[in-house]
Scaffold this motif. Structure first.
Motif, PDB file in Angstrom:
ATOM      1  N   LYS A  29      26.328  66.537 -22.593  1.00 48.51           N
ATOM      2  CA  LYS A  29      27.712  66.509 -22.118  1.00 48.51           C
ATOM      3  C   LYS A  29      28.669  66.779 -23.270  1.00 48.51           C
ATOM      4  N   TYR A  30      29.751  67.468 -22.961  1.00 50.43           N
ATOM      5  CA  TYR A  30      30.808  67.783 -23.932  1.00 50.43           C
ATOM      6  C   TYR A  30      32.156  67.600 -23.248  1.00 50.43           C
ATOM      7  N   ILE A  31      33.185  67.322 -24.047  1.00 53.24           N
ATOM      8  CA  ILE A  31      34.551  67.254 -23.527  1.00 53.24           C
ATOM      9  C   ILE A  31      35.344  68.392 -24.158  1.00 53.24           C
ATOM     10  N   ALA A  32      35.943  69.207 -23.296  1.00 57.81           N
ATOM     11  CA  ALA A  32      36.680  70.390 -23.742  1.00 57.81           C
ATOM     12  C   ALA A  32      38.119  70.326 -23.250  1.00 57.81           C
ATOM     13  N   GLY A  33      39.011  70.891 -24.033  1.00 62.01           N
ATOM     14  CA  GLY A  33      40.383  71.061 -23.593  1.00 62.01           C
ATOM     15  C   GLY A  33      40.465  72.293 -22.713  1.00 62.01           C
ATOM     16  N   ILE A  34      41.538  72.435 -21.960  1.00 59.24           N
ATOM     17  CA  ILE A  34      41.724  73.589 -21.080  1.00 59.24           C
ATOM     18  C   ILE A  34      43.022  74.267 -21.458  1.00 59.24           C
ATOM     19  N   GLN A  35      42.972  75.590 -21.528  1.00 56.23           N
ATOM     20  CA  GLN A  35      44.181  76.355 -21.793  1.00 56.23           C
ATOM     21  C   GLN A  35      44.892  76.583 -20.461  1.00 56.23           C
ATOM     22  N   LEU A  36      46.047  75.935 -20.293  1.00 59.64           N
ATOM     23  CA  LEU A  36      46.790  76.000 -19.036  1.00 59.64           C
ATOM     24  C   LEU A  36      48.083  76.777 -19.208  1.00 59.64           C
ATOM     25  N   LYS A  37      48.619  77.241 -18.095  1.00 62.42           N
ATOM     26  CA  LYS A  37      49.882  77.978 -18.100  1.00 62.42           C
ATOM     27  C   LYS A  37      50.888  77.287 -17.188  1.00 62.42           C
ATOM     28  N   GLY A  38      52.120  77.251 -17.625  1.00 61.02           N
ATOM     29  CA  GLY A  38      53.249  76.838 -16.800  1.00 61.02           C
ATOM     30  C   GLY A  38      53.088  75.569 -16.000  1.00 61.02           C
ATOM     31  N   THR A  39      53.009  75.725 -14.691  1.00 63.28           N
ATOM     32  CA  THR A  39      53.054  74.580 -13.780  1.00 63.28           C
ATOM     33  C   THR A  39      51.678  73.984 -13.484  1.00 63.28           C
ATOM     34  N   GLU A  40      50.639  74.468 -14.136  1.00 62.97           N
ATOM     35  CA  GLU A  40      49.288  73.969 -13.841  1.00 62.97           C
ATOM     36  C   GLU A  40      49.134  72.487 -14.187  1.00 62.97           C
TER      37      GLU A  40
END
Length: 156
Positions: A29-40
């Motif tokens: 298992k790993y924990i990753a950040g997410i690249q989000l845009k605007g209103t996500e």
């Protein structure tokens, strides 16, 4: 008014993929950040996301998640809203990406397990390198779960 009165109470966001542990044998298992845009991020904070159909894949030595559905934010205009099913880049250290890529073989895949917001306010995705279970493995999982339930009932 005191500082406590002004603080907004934020409900805990914890969106899980319940099928993952039944369909796959989880290896790492790993924990990753997410690249989000605007209103996500606003939609995620409202709990309007689904990871049941999502999976991860490598493209040009970067890890992406496909099928992660984040519904459009209803308070934004159409111009500022996002595509609900777009591919989103996962943010990991290079050494973690190399570890994941080394563990990948013909039968393994990368599945998202949980989408949550950490204490700092960042959206994180827990992923796992997993192998698909055979039918007899699934039957074994069901049997084990039923035995645990019956033991729990007898204790009460």
């Amino acid at each position: 008014m005191s500082k406590q009165g002004k603080e907004s109470v934020q409900k805990e966001i914890n969106i899980k993929n319940r099928k993952a542990s039944f369909e796959y044998t989880l290896l790492d298992k790993y924990i990753a950040g997410i690249q989000l845009k605007g209103t996500e991020i606003k939609s995620i904070r409202e709990g309007k996301a689904s990871i049941t159909e999502a999976f991860c894949f490598f493209e040009k030595e970067e890890l992406y998640v496909k099928g992660l559905q984040i519904t459009e934010y209803n308070k934004a205009s159409n111009y500022y809203n996002h595509d609900p099913l777009r591919n989103r880049k996962l943010l990991l250290h290079k050494r973690e990406m190399k570890k994941i890529a080394a563990k990948m073989d013909d039968n393994s895949t990368i599945v998202p397990l949980q989408l949550f917001i950490n204490k700092g306010g960042w959206a994180k995705l827990e992923i796992a390198v997993a192998k698909g279970k055979k039918l007899y493995d699934k039957r074994e999982s069901i049997k084990k779960r039923e035995v645990e339930r019956s033991i729990g009932r007898k204790i009460k």
